[in-house]
Scaffold this motif. Structure first.
Motif, mmCIF file in Angstrom:
data_model
loop_
_atom_site.group_PDB
_atom_site.id
_atom_site.type_symbol
_atom_site.label_atom_id
_atom_site.label_comp_id
_atom_site.label_asym_id
_atom_site.label_seq_id
_atom_site.Cartn_x
_atom_site.Cartn_y
_atom_site.Cartn_z
ATOM 1 N N GLN A 130 0.626 -1.177 0.061
ATOM 2 C CA GLN A 130 0.101 -0.007 0.062
ATOM 3 C C GLN A 130 0.820 1.399 -0.051
ATOM 4 N N LEU A 131 0.829 2.007 -1.084
ATOM 5 C CA LEU A 131 1.531 3.236 -1.179
ATOM 6 C C LEU A 131 1.011 4.309 0.016
ATOM 7 N N GLN A 132 2.028 4.940 0.520
ATOM 8 C CA GLN A 132 1.564 6.061 1.465
ATOM 9 C C GLN A 132 2.309 7.184 0.950
ATOM 10 N N VAL A 190 7.097 9.485 -0.269
ATOM 11 C CA VAL A 190 6.356 8.333 -0.660
ATOM 12 C C VAL A 190 7.017 7.050 -0.101
ATOM 13 N N TYR A 204 5.381 5.295 -10.576
ATOM 14 C CA TYR A 204 4.184 6.112 -10.363
ATOM 15 C C TYR A 204 4.363 7.483 -11.004
ATOM 16 N N ALA A 262 -0.657 12.925 -4.879
ATOM 17 C CA ALA A 262 -1.462 11.991 -5.123
ATOM 18 C C ALA A 262 -0.644 11.287 -6.196
ATOM 19 N N ARG A 293 -0.478 7.568 -8.916
ATOM 20 C CA ARG A 293 -1.105 6.528 -9.834
ATOM 21 C C ARG A 293 -0.041 5.870 -10.696
ATOM 22 N N TYR A 316 -6.451 9.151 -9.548
ATOM 23 C CA TYR A 316 -5.429 8.797 -8.692
ATOM 24 C C TYR A 316 -5.815 8.098 -7.505
ATOM 25 N N ASP A 317 -5.049 7.003 -7.307
ATOM 26 C CA ASP A 317 -5.214 5.987 -6.385
ATOM 27 C C ASP A 317 -4.924 6.206 -4.620
ATOM 28 N N TYR A 318 -3.984 7.136 -4.658
ATOM 29 C CA TYR A 318 -3.159 7.097 -3.647
ATOM 30 C C TYR A 318 -3.103 8.657 -3.293
ATOM 31 N N TRP A 319 -3.411 9.073 -2.013
ATOM 32 C CA TRP A 319 -3.346 10.324 -1.463
ATOM 33 C C TRP A 319 -2.726 10.716 -0.442
#
Length: 121
Positions: free
Chosen positions: A1-3, A24, A32, A95, A97, A108-111
């Motif tokens: 899981q990207l943070q 990140v 990404y 963010a 992707r 975008y999937d990660y924020w």
């Protein structure tokens, strides 16, 4: 899981500068596209800039004033902001992707959680 974690926001006078950072973790930054978005009170979220590989994109409102860059070795993305204006006041988000930049924030999937930028005298 990207943070993603933003930092560097604050209060600055018109004409001043700030450098935002996006740290990140949980993945390899190289794969990404990272976008910077902002949202002012009562307004919709808008795209500011994006970087994917060696390609960069900017909103017309920030061209010539903002510069996006990335350091894959340290998994960091930066947004250097100069000649700041009161209308740049907003919460800024980074963010991520996979692959290339997209204009739509829904792509975008990660924020990150956001960092406040206030431009005021």
């Amino acid at each position: 899981q990207l943070q993603l974690v933003e930092s560097g926001g604050g209060l600055v006078q018109p004409g001043g500068s700030l450098r935002l950072s996006c740290a990140v973790s949980g993945g390899t930054l190289h794969y990404y596209a990272i976008g910077w978005f902002r949202q002012a009170p009562g307004k919709e979220r808008e795209g500011v800039s994006c970087i994917s590989g060696g390609h960069t994109k900017y909103a017309d409102s920030v061209k010539g004033r903002f510069t996006i860059s990335r350091d894959n070795a340290s998994n960091m993305v930066f947004l250097q902001m100069k000649s700041l204006k009161p209308e740049d006041t907003a919460v800024y988000y980074c963010a991520a992707r996979v692959s290339v930049c997209a204009a739509d924030s829904r792509e975008y999937d990660y924020w990150g959680q956001g960092t406040q930028v206030t431009v005021s005298s």
